[in-house]
Write an enzyme that holds these catalytic residues in place. Structure first.
Site: not given
Lengths: 536, 101
Positions: A88, A163, A187
């Site tokens: 990420k 997210s 997330s």
């Protein structure tokens, strides 16, 4: 060999050691897929072919050296040596970008590795690139990225969740067998659920946060995405453990058994015999789609049939979770994000030449709407006159939420099972103008962060053709038994027809005429929204 | 019902050092009030005797040997600076007058 991108990490590991495939071949196959399909998915912000191939060649050399030195040397290599992984884009990698999905970090080049990155290097994993995300990990749809939204490979007009939506979509699309995400209120687990993969949020303190862009420091944890439970366990093993550079990382041993979850379905399923599973009635929240609730109840029935007992329990303060979380997380974020001042790194606007005015312009121009909203909420909740009513009150309710879970563990339950997300993937644009509707996506996941517990979302079938997730929540430090239970569920549903399905619209991403997510977003904005209900 | 006025929103934005446009201020006024309304549910709980939780794993006194460890070089630390002067970040002047205080 058949399509290398369809292999699981544990299969790659075995083939690499047997000399039947090279890390270079695996890496190239995944880079090719990612480069070909990313225009239509926007799961990746960086696909780093050059550095990935350097890491792949280094892994091949380590494996060859291990093979020459004998079986013991080969066995001493981490199973992820030579296996691709994605990060990420808030995980620091020396010499690479870490935008956290924000314009305010555009152009920033990390001068050091995060501990997670360093541990992956040590294991010999191959880092393919960086994935898209909601800005500063604030969001549940990846629509709040400053670099455009990500599409869900199951339905390109729909969100992948967030997210960590880019990390989830990349694994679901077979661009990588593994990826790293972060989970502050869901997330990792929510996008795993919406993309039909496995996503695990460890116990707070299990994985070092050093070098990870901070959102809410008492809630943030780093964890793995994978397409099966065994792979998630391998990645968790690689990145876990005490780190002197993060004082909140706990001195807890990392179980070696994470590397040897049962391969055989019968052995895995046997774990269910005698397990006590708690089903919290409050998690079947208002607005939950019937198809999602049905998949979760079917999963529990299957576990019961395999020898587990399932008892309904009450977590009475669940109803207060959303409000509590949306005070604590913004409060911590407003404090953490105070560091973005345009002096040390990142976006800056010094056009006025006056200190306060430039400060306001830098932050006003660098942050996106959701981040601004949360900074405002947090600043308000911490401001003079409101601290006791909001922040202190929320911290007290946090205690009550944690005590609800403590009572379940004290009663002798092995795990709690619940839905991960109340809904399947929703259409792009459906919730972007209504923050409260977006926040409801995390109603079933955020109490777990507030109590610091581990939780994993695993695929539990489809509802209206889209993935639904089963969430398994464990006591602190129980990742191993939580994953054994998840593996057992995987084993008893190994022959289910839905397990053979690939994401329904993945093939469309090979077509160069398929619109990009940014084009879809524009189109959906100009046309009436298709509504947030399930597809016909 | 929460009742955050436009002036309150502007005050909080200034505390947070966020420069917001007229349009953003107007939108936030409505959205923040709507979100604050959701917080009202917490007032119904009696928490007078409940201790607050700031962190969940209760580690305390995390110490290490007091031995120097390698850290970022000056060059690395300054590598992203918008403006530098020698080995220093250039920061905006916050005190008036030529040559600073």
């Amino acid at each position: 060999m058949a399509n290398l991108t369809r292999l699981h990490a544990h299969e790659m590991s075995r083939l690499l050691r047997a000399g039947e495939v090279t890390s270079r071949a695996l890496t190239e196959a995944h880079l090719d897929a990612a480069e070909r399909q990313n225009r239509a998915l926007n799961a990746w912000l960086v696909i780093d072919r050059t550095n990935a191939l350097v890491m792949a060649d280094a892994a091949d050399a380590r494996i060859a050296e291990g093979r020459r030195a004998g079986a013991a040397a080969l066995a001493a290599l981490h199973p992820l040596c030579g296996v691709p992984v994605a990060l990420k884009d808030l995980v620091s990698i020396e010499g690479g970008q870490a935008t956290a999905g924000s314009k305010i970090l555009k152009g920033y080049i990390a001068p050091f590795d995060s501990t997670v990155t360093a541990r992956l290097r040590e294991a010999g994993a191959v880092i393919l690139g960086k994935t898209n995300m909601d800005e500063f990990a604030m969001g549940s749809s990846t629509e709040h990225s400053a670099y455009g939204p990500t599409s869900n490979p199951w339905a390109l007009d729909r969100v992948p969740g967030g997210s960590s939506g880019g990390s989830a979509a990349a694994v679901a699309a077979y661009h990588t067998p593994l990826s790293i995400g972060t989970d502050t209120g869901g997330s990792i687990r929510q996008p795993a659920s919406l993309c039909g993969i496995v996503g695990l949020k460890p116990t707070y303190g299990r994985v070092s946060r050093y070098g990870i862009v901070a959102f809410a420091s008492s809630l943030d944890q780093i964890g793995p995405f994978a397409r099966d439970v065994r792979d998630a366990a391998l990645l968790l093993h690689a990145v876990s453990g005490r780190d002197e550079r993060d004082a909140t990382s706990a001195p807890m041993p990392v179980p070696a058994e994470l590397l040897s979850l049962p391969a055989g379905d019968d052995e895995a399923a046997a774990y269910l015999k005698g397990r006590r599973i708690a089903l919290p009635k409050e998690y079947f929240v208002e607005g939950m789609e019937p198809g999602v609730a049905a998949r979760v109840r079917e999963a529990l029935a299957a576990m019961q049939a395999a020898g587990a007992t399932v008892e309904e329990v009450s977590l009475p303060h669940t109803h207060y979770g959303l409000a509590t979380y949306y005070i604590i997380a913004p409060a911590e974020c407003s404090s953490n994000l105070a560091r973005y001042d345009g002096v040390k790194y990142g976006y800056f606007d010094r056009s006025s030449g006056e200190y306060i005015a430039d400060y306001l312009r830098t932050r006003g121009g660098g942050f996106g709407p959701e981040v601004k909203r949360r900074i405002m909420l947090g600043t308000y909740a911490l401001s003079a006159g409101y601290y006791d009513a909001y922040y202190l009150k929320a911290q007290k309710v946090r205690t009550l939420i944690k005590q609800d879970f403590d009572a379940v563990w004290a009663a002798g339950f092995d795990a709690i099972c619940a839905p991960t997300s109340p809904t399947v993937a929703f259409p792009m644009g459906a919730r972007i103008e209504d923050p409260v509707a977006m926040y409801l996506s995390d109603a079933c996941t955020l109490p777990v962060n507030m109590a610091g517990l581990p939780g994993v979302s695993i695929p539990a079938g489809l509802s209206d053709g889209l993935p639904a997730g089963l969430q398994i929540i464990g006591a602190p430090w129980s990742e191993l038994s939580m994953l054994r239970l998840a593996r057992a569920y995987e084993a008893i549903t190994a022959r289910a027809a839905w397990r053979d399905l690939e994401p329904a619209e993945l093939k469309l991403t090979d077509d160069p005429t398929t619109p990009s997510p940014i084009e879809r977003k524009e189109r959906l904005r100009s046309a009436p929204a298709p509504g947030s209900g399930p597809r016909a | 019902m929460a009742n955050l006025s436009r002036a309150d929103v502007e005050h909080v934005a200034h505390l947070a050092r966020l420069g917001l446009t007229e349009e953003e201020l107007a939108r936030l006024e409505g959205q923040l009030n709507h979100i604050l309304d959701q917080y009202a549910v917490l007032a119904t709980l009696d928490t007078e005797h409940i201790p607050p939780t700031a962190q969940t794993i209760e580690l305390a006194n995390i110490l290490r040997e007091d031995v120097a460890q390698p850290s970022l070089s000056v060059e690395a630390a300054l590598s992203n600076a918008p403006e530098r002067s020698g080995d220093h970040f250039v920061v905006p002047a916050i005190l008036g007058g030529e040559g600073g205080a």
